[in-house]
Enzyme design. Sequence first.
Site, PDB file in Angstrom:
ATOM      1  N   SER A 240       0.798  -1.245   0.000  1.00 48.74           N
ATOM      2  CA  SER A 240       0.000   0.000   0.000  1.00 48.74           C
ATOM      3  C   SER A 240       0.823   1.284   0.000  1.00 48.74           C
ATOM      4  CB  SER A 240      -0.923   0.005   1.211  1.00 48.74           C
ATOM      5  OG  SER A 240      -1.816  -1.067   1.108  1.00 48.74           O
ATOM      6  N   THR A 241       2.112   1.231   0.309  1.00 52.42           N
ATOM      7  CA  THR A 241       2.901   2.474   0.259  1.00 52.42           C
ATOM      8  C   THR A 241       2.939   3.021  -1.170  1.00 52.42           C
ATOM      9  OG1 THR A 241       4.875   1.086   0.145  1.00 52.42           O
ATOM     10  CG2 THR A 241       4.372   2.055   2.272  1.00 52.42           C
TER      11      THR A 241
END
Lengths: 110, 578
Positions: free
Chosen positions: B289-290
């Site tokens: 998700s980064t």
Amino acid sequence: MRTLATLAVMALLLLYVWERVDIVRAGYHIERLKSKKVLLQRERDELRVKVSTLTAPERIARAATEKLGMIPPQQGQVILVKVEPETPDSDRLADPEVRLAKSHGPGRTP
Amino acid sequence: MTGTDSHRGRRIVVAFVLMLGFAVVIFRLFTLQVLQAAELTVKAERQHRKAVTVEGERGTIYDRHGKVLAINVDVPSVFGVPSSLENPSGVARDLARVLHVRADEIEKKLKQERSFVWIARKLDPEQGRRLEGMSLEGIGTVMEGRRFYPKGPLLSHVLGFAGMDGQGLEGIERRYEPYLRGEKQIVVLQRDALGRTVFPKGLDEQGPAAGHSVMLTIDEVIQYMAEKELEEAVTATGAKGGVVVVMEPRTGAILAMAVNPRFDPNAVRAISADRWRNRALTDAYEPGSTMKVFVAAAALEEKVMTPGTLVYVENGQMVVANTVIHDHEKAGWMTFAQVIQRSSNIGSVKTAMALGEDRVYRYLRAFGFGERTEIDLPGEGAGLVKEPQDWGSRSLSSIAIGQEIGVSAVQLATALSAVANGGWLMKPYIVSEVRDAKGRVVMQAGPQVRRRPVSPETALTLTGILEGVVAHGTGSKAAVPGYRVAGKTGTAQKIDPQTGAYSASLFVGSFVGFVPAEDPRMAIVVVIDEPQTEAWGGVVAAPVFQRIAEQALPYLGVSPHQPIKLAMNATGGVLQRP
């Protein structure tokens, strides 16, 4: 006159020999000083290694916590403030920034 | 015969003997000085002169405040001359006491039929002094330069190490070898009959130049904080390892680069090559998700989304190319800002779809993914970003949530810094200066802009969204009291090497963030590899970010965004607290 000339030549020869001997003597002296310099440089380097090892943050933190019983400041115990002098000339002064460590921990007087 | 005649006869004999003596001497002199002159001159030169190769000292490596991180010291190496030993067993016993090596091993070396054997190389200086005090027959010492890393394992993956003969083999030691290595010079010495050096050939004769000193951008104290917190997190979560990169967003200077497990560069012989690899830049991983940060940056820049744009997130489940994409919470509508703050996979996939393949690819490349950052360290990998023509039907949605893409920690830190500093992609660097032995600057490095992937307005808007991630989103454990923090969590499944599919038990938990959000001093990337406890980046990595930032910000003298104002009198005493 001839005697004087002979003496002068001999004096020059002696001067030359003395100079050569002195150069060799100075050479030995320089070599001794060079060796001494190398030894001192080596000692300096060893001391730099020692200083660097002793000032390692890891070692200092271990000594502080294990030997001196210190603990890292807890939340709220370090307060960062910007100080504004109250004098009228304050706007001419640089904006100083100070850090104050203050205990607000349980069991300690603030 | 009268007495006078007798005296005369004696004088003649004496004169004759003397003349004969002189004749012999003159003949001998003639032979030596004239007939054998050339041959003997060569022989004398050979005996009086000795050519030795001398190497200048290897340069020192310092941190940004001049703290010594690697230094050369001359230390003794011990050799033996077996042919001149009468009692090898006794000598071996004496040596064993000082060298801490078994006596029979030394004895074996000393009994070899050779004229020279190394017994031990590059000892501690103290051992050398003890050996000198013993003055053993047939045993000698020579001084050799040995590399010391006085801080032990601190920064080991960045520093690398030098080999037995002083050549840089890894890290800074390898990359900056041409600067660090001392000059080699052949020096001819004049010696007397006792083997002493008689006189230097010229008083102005210079020895070989020492290697240059290298100054890093690393801050020893922040490095220690990063390594300590990473180590604690790896131990607490039972993880395989981890990485932390701390970068100055405005300049691209690396303040700390920690890799766990660590190793001690003073004793590398016992460690496998895999252990000393700097995984912050060699290894690419799927960031999870980064990666949404950079897809969001593209959407904001292209005006596909605004923070308030409403996105329907399908009640936590959506099918894309026959694959079900899940969210960790069921929701209907949420704003684009909430998509990032609550890390909605579906919201990010829809954002990527709105952008389209070409624009997503273009922005990922613009943020530096899929190419080397060109940091001045060896072994950097480029990561993996496939060309759009190689994308499958699921690729766009996978990339939107940080799959099918490989990035390194240093790439992430560099890309994140571009969001933090108003949109500039900087070239990361770790050496700020190289100086020669006389202190003159030979090389200087400074901030270098590579390009500008997004505008300052986009960077500012995105910073606001990322602040929400920490304030009331998945990254709440990264919050630092008194400071505004912007960041993003990431939890990525790893590929199971046996099945080739995403594993249900192997994860990478990460957190990327910068602080203070309004004037960033540090961009920090934390990656925890295969935690055995909870794998969420917000649980395993965000607290590491928080603890590093909490310690490093006061150390850097960064004031909180809401300072307590005190009025002070002229002597500096506190008068009142408003």
